[in-house]
Design an enzyme around this catalytic site. Structure first.
Site, mmCIF file in Angstrom:
data_model
loop_
_atom_site.group_PDB
_atom_site.id
_atom_site.type_symbol
_atom_site.label_atom_id
_atom_site.label_comp_id
_atom_site.label_asym_id
_atom_site.label_seq_id
_atom_site.Cartn_x
_atom_site.Cartn_y
_atom_site.Cartn_z
ATOM 1 N N LYS A 116 -33.549 32.081 26.937
ATOM 2 C CA LYS A 116 -33.711 31.583 25.560
ATOM 3 C C LYS A 116 -32.838 30.371 25.264
ATOM 4 C CE LYS A 116 -35.209 35.911 23.404
ATOM 5 N NZ LYS A 116 -35.434 36.703 24.599
ATOM 6 N N GLU A 200 -27.712 33.307 17.048
ATOM 7 C CA GLU A 200 -28.716 32.580 16.270
ATOM 8 C C GLU A 200 -28.599 32.956 14.797
ATOM 9 O OE1 GLU A 200 -32.858 31.832 17.965
ATOM 10 O OE2 GLU A 200 -33.227 33.459 16.549
ATOM 11 N N HIS A 235 -37.127 44.901 15.531
ATOM 12 C CA HIS A 235 -37.514 43.690 16.263
ATOM 13 C C HIS A 235 -38.705 43.901 17.192
ATOM 14 C CE1 HIS A 235 -33.887 41.982 14.637
ATOM 15 N NE2 HIS A 235 -33.156 42.884 15.235
ATOM 16 N N ARG A 297 -46.651 34.551 29.408
ATOM 17 C CA ARG A 297 -47.573 35.594 29.859
ATOM 18 C C ARG A 297 -48.577 35.864 28.746
ATOM 19 N NH1 ARG A 297 -45.754 39.535 26.500
ATOM 20 N NH2 ARG A 297 -43.516 39.699 26.166
#
Length: 613
Positions: A116, A200, A235, A297
Site C-alpha cells: 500500500k 492514514e 472494514h 485481481r
C-alpha cells in the site's frame, strides 16, 4: 485461445470460474485439500487433484503443488481467483517460468500495487489524489505514534500487504495506539508474512468507492464504472452496489479516468480494482475522493458490475490472458439499471458475528426476477473452520436502485439455512435501514446501528402455528387442551426453550421436529420434552471457546483480579482474531489453556469467580 485451465482456489469463486470456462468450451482442473475432497468445485471440474491437508498453508497456499498439478494434468493456464495466491507476484512469476499462462496481471504490476505504501507513492507520481498519512520504512512504535499524532486522530493503521479487511485497525485516541499497532502487526505477519504498516488519516464520513478496470497486452485500458462498497463491518464489505448512489456524470468521469490512469501507470493487464475513499459529508465530489489501494485481481463483488454492464468478467480475464484485445472499447460500455450484492456468511449476528460451522442440513436460497446466486456449497455440505465462512453471494439486478434493493431483500427473506447460522436476516434489515434506502450510507453505519440490526427476532404467531400443526397427530396428544374451537394450545420447544403455541390442524404423519423459516431466520420446533441443564455456561463465569481455534495470547494469570470487559484471551479462528473478556469483576479462579493451544468449541478456557462485596 487457452484450451484448459486450472483453478487455484476453492468454494464459490472456483465454481464461478469453472462455470464460465466450461461455457467457453475449456477443460477445467480443480485442486482440493483433504477438507474439500467432496466439495462442489471438485465435482464440477473435469479433473481434480489433491494438494494436501486442510490447512491452507499446507495446500492452497503452496504454489509448488499447484504448479505441479497443472503440469501433471496438462492444464495450459492457472486462474487464481481471489484470496490465497491471487496477489502473490512470486507465484505469478513461477507460473510463467513453468511455461504456463497466468490469468492475471503481470507480476510487475502485482508488485507495484501490492504494498500500500509503494502503491500510494506511485499514484502520487501519476497524478492520482491520495489521502494524507505516513508511508515510510521506519516501523518503530514510538515513531509511528508520533506520525499518527502529526496526521491527527482518528487514524487507520493498515498493513502494507493487507487486504480483505485484515491487518487494519481504527485508532481514535492516542492512548489506544500502541495496543492497536501491536495487534495489527501480529495479524499482518500471520496473514501476509509482512508486519509493515502505514498510517492514514481516517475520514469521518467515509464512503468506499471502487472502479473496475481492465487492461490488455495491446495497451488498451478501460473502466467498467464504479461500485459503492460502503456498507462494511470491521472494514469487511457486507453489501455492495453498482453504480454508486449520488454519483453524478462529472464526478463519475473524473474518478473513472483517475482509475484508468492508475492502471496505465503500472502497465496493467487483466481485471483490477482501483479503490477510493470519499468524504461523503457533502455528497460525492471529485475533489474529495482519494486513492486508497489497488486490488490486482477479480473482486468478490464483481457480479454487480457484470449485471449493470452485461459483461462476463471471467471471460474477459481468460480472453486477455490468451492474448486477445479487450472485448469492448470504452464507448461500447454503458450502465444498465442497478445491481446489489449481499455476502451471505455462516456467522451468528446474535453472538457478535462469530463464525458458525457444521453441516448444512437445510439450505434454501430465495430467488426473484433478476436474481443470481453464486455459491460453492449445496445442502449436505459442511462449513469447515479452515476457510472463509462464506455460504453464497446473493445478487439482484433491477431497472432502478429501489427495485434492486427490494428484490435483494426478498431473496434474503426467503433464504433458510440450518443448523448453521447465517447473517441473512441482518442483511435484509440493513437493506431496509432508512439511511440505506435513501442512499445516504457511510462505512460507519453498521458500527453505529449494527447491534440493533443484529438482535434476533421471534417468529410470528402465524409461522409458529403452521409449524406446530406439522408436529401433532389428529388424535389428542399430551399437553394439549381441546375446547369447542378448532384452535388448540400446545407446549413445544423452540431452539430448546419452552413455548406455548396456539394452532389449528394436524399432520397425518407428524414429524419429530420441524423448522420455522421466516425473514431469513430459522428456528427448530419440537414437541415439549424435558431438557437437562448443561454444565458450564458463560453466565456462571465460565469462559468457553466460541468456536474451534488456536489460543494466540493469554493476557491474565490464575488468581489475578480482573474487571468487567478486561481482555482475558485471544483466539484465532477462520483467519480472524477474537478477544474474550471478563463478563464481570472478579478473580481468575481457573485457567485451563495456554498460548498455542488448539481448542474445540465450548471448551472451558477459564473461569471467573465473582468477588464478595
Amino acid at each position: 485461445m487457452i484450451q484448459s485451465i486450472l483453478v487455484a482456489n476453492r468454494g464459490e469463486i472456483a465454481c464461478r470460474i469453472i462455470h464460465t470456462a466450461r461455457a467457453m468450451g475449456l477443460r477445467t482442473v480443480a485442486v482440493y485439500s483433504q477438507a474439500d475432497a467432496q466439495a462442489m468445485h471438485v465435482a464440477q471440474a473435469d479433473q481434480a487433484v489433491a494438494i494436501g491437508p486442510a490447512a491452507a498453508r499446507e495446500s492452497y497456499l503452496v504454489g509448488e503443488k499447484i504448479i505441479a498439478a497443472a503440469l501433471e494434468t496438462g492444464a495450459q493456464a492457472i486462474h487464481p481467483g481471489y484470496g490465497f495466491l491471487s496477489e502473490n507476484a512470486a507465484f505469478a512469476q513461477a507460473v510463467l517460468d513453468a511455461g504456463l499462462v497466468w490469468v492475471g496481471p503481470p507480476p510487475s504490476a502485482i508488485s507495484a500495487m501490492g504494498l500500500k505504501d509503494a502503491a500510494k507513492a506511485l499514484m502520487q507520481q501519476a497524478g492520482v489524489p491520495t489521502t494524507p498519512g505516513y508511508l515510510g520504512e521506519n516501523q518503530d512504535a514510538e515513531f509511528l505514534a508520533a506520525e499518527a499524532a502529526k496526521v491527527g486522530y482518528p487514524v487507520l493503521i493498515k498493513a502494507v500487504a493487507g487486504g480483505g479487511g485484515k491487518g487494519m485497525r481504527l485508532v481514535e485516541q492516542p492512548q489506544d495506539f500502541a495496543d492497536a499497532l501491536a495487534s495489527c502487526q501480529r495479524e499482518a505477519a500471520a496473514s501476509f508474512g509482512n508486519a509493515h504498516v502505514l498510517i492514514e488519516k481516517y475520514i469521518l464520513s467515509p464512503r468506499h468507492i471502487e472502479v473496475q478496470v481492465f487492461g490488455d497486452a495491446h495497451g488498451n485500458v478501460v473502466h467498467l464504472f464504479e461500485r459503492d462498497c460502503s456498507l462494511q463491518r470491521r472494514h469487511q464489505k457486507v453489501i455492495e452496489e453498482a453504480p454508486a448512489p449520488g454519483m453524478d456524470a462529472a464526478t463519475r468521469a473524473a474518478v473513472c479516468q483517475a482509475a484508468v490512469r492508475a492502471a496505465q501507470a503500472v502497465g496493467y493487464q487483466g481485471a483490477g480494482t482501483i479503490e477510493f475513499i470519499a468524504d461523503g459529508s457533502e455528497g460525492l465530489r471529485a475533489d474529495r475522493i482519494w486513492f486508497m489501494e489497488m486490488n490486482t485481481r477479480l473482486q468478490v463483488e464483481h457480479p454487480v458490475t457484470e449485471a449493470i454492464t452485461g459483461q462476463d468478467l471471467v471471460e474477459w480475464q481468460i480472453r486477455v490472458a490468451s492474448g486477445e484485445p479487450l472485448p469492448c472499447r470504452q464507448d461500447e460500455l454503458s450502465i444498465q439499471g442497478w445491481a446489489m450484492e449481499a455476502r451471505l456468511y455462516a456467522e451468528d449476528p446474535a453472538k457478535g458475528f462469530l463464525p458458525s460451522i457444521g453441516r448444512l442440513d437445510h439450505l434454501h436460497f430465495g430467488m426473484v426476477e433478476g436474481g443470481r446466486i453464486d455459491t460453492g456449497v449445496a445442502q449436505g455440505d459442511t462449513i469447515s473452520p479452515f476457510y472463509d465462512p462464506m455460504v453464497a453471494k446473493v445478487i439482484a439486478h433491477g431497472p432502478s436502485r429501489d427495485e434492486a434493493r427490494q428484490r435483494l431483500a426478498a431473496m434474503l427473506d426467503e433464504t433458510a439455512v440450518w443448523p448453521v447460522r447465517t447473517n441473512a436476516a441482518f442483511l435484509a434489515r440493513l437493506l431496509h435501514h432508512p439511511q440505506f434506502v435513501a442512499g445516504n450510507v457511510d462505512t460507519g453505519l453498521i458500527g453505529r446501528d449494527g447491534a440493533a440490526l443484529a438482535e434476533p427476532l421471534a417468529p410470528s404467531a402465524a409461522a409458529l402455528a403452521k409449524a406446530a400443526a406439522r408436529l401433532v397427530a389428529p388424535s389428542l396428544a399430551p399437553g394439549l387442551r381441546l375446547n369447542a374451537s378448532p384452535v388448540r394450545t400446545g407446549h413445544f420447544l423452540l431452539d430448546g426453550a419452552p413455548i406455548e403455541i396456539a394452532f389449528a390442524g394436524a399432520a397425518t404423519n407428524p414429524a419429530p421436529s420441524t423448522l420455522v423459516c421466516e425473514h431469513g431466520q430459522v428456528w427448530r420446533l419440537e414437541p415439549w420434552h424435558h431438557k437437562p441443564t448443561d454444565g458450564a455456561t458463560a453466565g456462571d463465569g465460565a469462559i468457553l471457546a466460541p468456536m474451534p481455534g488456536r489460543v494466540i495470547a493469554v493476557s491474565v494469570a490464575q488468581g489475578e483480579t480482573v474487571t468487567k470487559g478486561q481482555k482475558l484471551l485471544t483466539l484465532e479462528a477462520m483467519k480472524m482474531e477474537h478477544t474474550l473478556v471478563a463478563p464481570f469483576d472478579g478473580v481468575v479462579d481457573a485457567l485451563e489453556t495456554q498460548a498455542g493451544a488448539q481448542v474445540q468449541v465450548d471448551a472451558l478456557l477459564a473461569r471467573i469467580t465473582q468477588q464478595d462485596d
